[in-house]
Design an enzyme around this catalytic site. Structure first.
Site, PDB file in Angstrom:
ATOM      1  N   LYS A   1       0.837  -1.187   0.000  1.00 17.94           N
ATOM      2  CA  LYS A   1       0.000   0.000   0.000  1.00 17.94           C
ATOM      3  C   LYS A   1       0.880   1.247   0.000  1.00 17.94           C
ATOM      4  O   LYS A   1       1.997   1.153   0.505  1.00 17.94           O
ATOM      5  CB  LYS A   1      -0.978   0.026   1.165  1.00 17.94           C
ATOM      6  CG  LYS A   1      -0.416  -0.319   2.558  1.00 17.94           C
ATOM      7  CD  LYS A   1       0.715   0.427   3.181  1.00 17.94           C
ATOM      8  CE  LYS A   1       0.688   1.902   3.398  1.00 17.94           C
ATOM      9  NZ  LYS A   1       1.924   2.405   4.067  1.00 17.94           N
TER      10      LYS A   1
ATOM     11  N   TYR B   1      -4.338   4.358   6.416  1.00 15.64           N
ATOM     12  CA  TYR B   1      -4.861   3.411   7.412  1.00 15.64           C
ATOM     13  C   TYR B   1      -6.187   3.898   7.997  1.00 15.64           C
ATOM     14  O   TYR B   1      -7.089   3.113   8.264  1.00 15.64           O
ATOM     15  CB  TYR B   1      -3.845   3.176   8.536  1.00 15.64           C
ATOM     16  CG  TYR B   1      -2.690   2.295   8.125  1.00 15.64           C
ATOM     17  CD1 TYR B   1      -2.819   0.912   8.128  1.00 15.64           C
ATOM     18  CD2 TYR B   1      -1.480   2.837   7.720  1.00 15.64           C
ATOM     19  CE1 TYR B   1      -1.772   0.094   7.736  1.00 15.64           C
ATOM     20  CE2 TYR B   1      -0.425   2.029   7.320  1.00 15.64           C
ATOM     21  CZ  TYR B   1      -0.575   0.663   7.334  1.00 15.64           C
ATOM     22  OH  TYR B   1       0.465  -0.141   6.932  1.00 15.64           O
TER      23      TYR B   1
HETATM   24  P1  NAD Z   1      12.394   1.317   2.231  1.00 16.64           P
HETATM   25  O1  NAD Z   1      12.947   2.634   1.812  1.00 16.64           O
HETATM   26  O2  NAD Z   1      12.861   0.747   3.517  1.00 16.64           O
HETATM   27  O3  NAD Z   1      12.647   0.220   1.111  1.00 16.64           O
HETATM   28  C1  NAD Z   1      12.380   0.473  -0.230  1.00 16.64           C
HETATM   29  C2  NAD Z   1      13.207  -0.453  -1.103  1.00 16.64           C
HETATM   30  O4  NAD Z   1      13.078  -0.041  -2.467  1.00 16.64           O
HETATM   31  C3  NAD Z   1      14.705  -0.414  -0.795  1.00 16.64           C
HETATM   32  O5  NAD Z   1      15.215  -1.704  -0.946  1.00 16.64           O
HETATM   33  C4  NAD Z   1      15.288   0.485  -1.850  1.00 16.64           C
HETATM   34  O6  NAD Z   1      16.623   0.115  -2.196  1.00 16.64           O
HETATM   35  C5  NAD Z   1      14.373   0.248  -3.020  1.00 16.64           C
HETATM   36  N1  NAD Z   1      14.243   1.470  -3.823  1.00 16.64           N
HETATM   37  C6  NAD Z   1      14.497   2.743  -3.468  1.00 16.64           C
HETATM   38  N2  NAD Z   1      14.239   3.580  -4.476  1.00 16.64           N
HETATM   39  C7  NAD Z   1      13.807   2.813  -5.511  1.00 16.64           C
HETATM   40  C8  NAD Z   1      13.380   3.085  -6.817  1.00 16.64           C
HETATM   41  N3  NAD Z   1      13.314   4.327  -7.281  1.00 16.64           N
HETATM   42  N4  NAD Z   1      13.014   2.040  -7.589  1.00 16.64           N
HETATM   43  C9  NAD Z   1      13.025   0.780  -7.130  1.00 16.64           C
HETATM   44  N5  NAD Z   1      13.452   0.456  -5.901  1.00 16.64           N
HETATM   45  C10 NAD Z   1      13.824   1.471  -5.084  1.00 16.64           C
HETATM   46  O7  NAD Z   1      10.808   1.471   2.251  1.00 16.64           O
HETATM   47  P2  NAD Z   1       9.784   0.507   2.964  1.00 16.64           P
HETATM   48  O8  NAD Z   1       9.458   1.049   4.304  1.00 16.64           O
HETATM   49  O9  NAD Z   1      10.271  -0.880   2.873  1.00 16.64           O
HETATM   50  O10 NAD Z   1       8.484   0.716   2.064  1.00 16.64           O
HETATM   51  C11 NAD Z   1       8.316   0.013   0.849  1.00 16.64           C
HETATM   52  C12 NAD Z   1       6.825  -0.077   0.531  1.00 16.64           C
HETATM   53  O11 NAD Z   1       6.184  -0.808   1.562  1.00 16.64           O
HETATM   54  C13 NAD Z   1       6.099   1.260   0.476  1.00 16.64           C
HETATM   55  O12 NAD Z   1       5.135   1.242  -0.549  1.00 16.64           O
HETATM   56  C14 NAD Z   1       5.422   1.373   1.812  1.00 16.64           C
HETATM   57  O13 NAD Z   1       4.229   2.163   1.800  1.00 16.64           O
HETATM   58  C15 NAD Z   1       5.116  -0.059   2.123  1.00 16.64           C
HETATM   59  N6  NAD Z   1       5.069  -0.352   3.561  1.00 16.64           N
HETATM   60  C16 NAD Z   1       4.016  -1.044   4.045  1.00 16.64           C
HETATM   61  C17 NAD Z   1       3.923  -1.337   5.380  1.00 16.64           C
HETATM   62  C18 NAD Z   1       2.768  -2.134   5.911  1.00 16.64           C
HETATM   63  O14 NAD Z   1       2.650  -2.265   7.119  1.00 16.64           O
HETATM   64  N7  NAD Z   1       1.933  -2.693   5.051  1.00 16.64           N
HETATM   65  C19 NAD Z   1       4.930  -0.910   6.249  1.00 16.64           C
HETATM   66  C20 NAD Z   1       6.017  -0.234   5.724  1.00 16.64           C
HETATM   67  C21 NAD Z   1       6.074   0.055   4.380  1.00 16.64           C
END
Ligand code: NAD
Length: 367
Positions: A134, A219
């Site tokens: 999401k 949320y």
């Molecule tokens: P993050 O920054 O920790 O991780 C993102 C990942 O994508 C990293 O591995 C990074 O190297 C890579 N990345 C960065 N820029 C990029 C680009 N331009 N193209 C492709 N890859 C790229 O972020 P996160 O917290 O892991 O969030 C990732 C996704 O998960 C988001 O959409 C966020 O909303 C979602 N999320 C959901 C929950 C949940 O509880 N459902 C919790 C946290 C995050």
């Protein structure tokens, strides 16, 4: 230990020890007594993927079978840690290689928001089921494109709405449906935390699609819908910004918003990147109330009603989510609260309406 668990361990042990060999036929029989295992490629190996990967170690029906990342060193580290052989580690540029790989049923996209649609559409075209984090996209148009691409390819599109499987949440929904709270009149949703590093993608309008609303406010939007049990028909919204350096144009720091439902129930919500300890749902009806605090964090979720506390033990959300996703994809199970693309699209439409309401200062109808 139950015989069922013994059985699962007997099946999964060789999965870890033996290399994957064939592109044409799976080198493993990924079947347990509950049905086939969901073979998942994780795409985007960041913070959330790390939580999902750990949680998947306790899944009964889902397994990490491939890794896709833009960072070669992560592929090595994660490959070692989760016993994914080199042949099943791919860079973003090598995505095509998943096409005929029988060890991949679905790809779980966990990149910054902007890239969800592009990867989802590609994955669908390669014939694999899509799981997107999401918000599913950064706008309604892209969300619709994802739905269309998955429909065309005949694959499922699921969104990582982990709360839709959380036991306390489901129990409150059940109580509301049974009429225990009477006619629902009011919902309050508070979602927020203080965001750190000003350079992170979450504060980049292009990569995030906005600010707190896309990330955490969603949320309260989604929660209002499953707690009230209706779809909102209008929104009003007001934005406040205390730091225009950190929260640039198009990146919302705080938005208060209100939603109206067909029954006459209203919701009053807050989405913010400027306050901590903000994770609360409150549902009020003519006969009673339900309160959840925390309501959407990783848990334990604490819930009570006018009759007392709910006592469901803590479950790891991502573990049950992935087992449920396996049942949805492999068995055609219908979850109590939807997790499909249409569900994600509804939230995207509300977010766009909220942004429009902030700009115009007017009540915006949700179509
Ligand atoms: P993050 O920054 O920790 O991780 C993102 C990942 O994508 C990293 O591995 C990074 O190297 C890579 N990345 C960065 N820029 C990029 C680009 N331009 N193209 C492709 N890859 C790229 O972020 P996160 O917290 O892991 O969030 C990732 C996704 O998960 C988001 O959409 C966020 O909303 C979602 N999320 C959901 C929950 C949940 O509880 N459902 C919790 C946290 C995050």
């Amino acid at each position: 230990m139950s015989s069922r668990r013994n059985f699962i361990q007997m099946v999964s042990a060789p999965l870890i020890a033996m290399p994957f060999i064939s592109q044409a036929a799976s080198s493993q029989d990924y079947t347990i007594e509950d049905g086939p295992i969901l073979k998942v490629a994780l795409l985007g190996l960041g913070g959330y993927a790390n939580i999902v990967a750990k949680a998947m170690q306790n899944c009964k029906r889902a397994k990490i079978t491939a890794l896709i990342s833009g960072t070669p060193s992560k592929l090595d580290q994660w490959g070692e840690k989760y016993s994914v052989p080199k042949s099943h580690r791919f860079s973003y540029d090598e995505l095509e290689k998943i096409k005929n790989n029988p060890d991949i049923d679905a790809v779980y996209i966990m990149t910054p928001n902007l890239r969800h649609p592009e990867f989802a559409i590609k994955v669908a075209q390669l014939g694999k089921h899509v799981i997107s984090e999401k918000p599913m996209a950064t706008n309604v148009k892209d969300a619709q494109r994802m739905i269309d691409a998955c429909k065309k390819a005949g694959v499922k599109l699921l969104v990582g709405y982990r709360m839709h499987f959380e036991p306390n949440t489901l129990e409150i929904i059940k109580k509301r449906e049974a009429g225990e709270f009477g006619k629902i009149l009011f919902f309050q949703g508070l979602s927020g935390f203080i965001i750190g590093d000003p350079k992170q993608w979450r504060l980049n309008k292009q990569l995030a699609g906005g600010g707190s609303m896309m990330d955490i406010g969603i949320y309260s939007i989604n929660g209002a819908r499953y707690m009230v049990g209706e779809e909102p028909i209008w929104v009003t919204a007001q934005e406040t910004k205390t730091d225009s350096e950190k929260f640039k144009e198009g990146v919302d720091e705080t938005i208060q918003f209100q939603m109206g439902f067909p029954s006459g129930a209203v919701a009053s919500c807050l989405s913010t990147y400027a306050l901590n300890n903000l994770d609360k749902f409150y549902l009020n009806g003519t006969k009673g109330f339900a309160e959840m605090m925390p309501s959407t964090g990783y848990g334990p979720i604490k819930a009570k009603t006018n009759k007392g506390e709910l006592s469901y033990p803590h479950v790891t959300h991502q573990t049950i989510q992935m087992d449920e996703f396996a049942a949805i994809i492999h068995d055609g199970k219908t979850p109590k609260v939807p997790v499909d693309g249409e569900e994600g699209l509804k939230d995207m439409k509300i977010i766009e309406a909220i942004f429009e309401a902030v700009k115009s200062g007017k009540r915006v109808a949700i179509k």
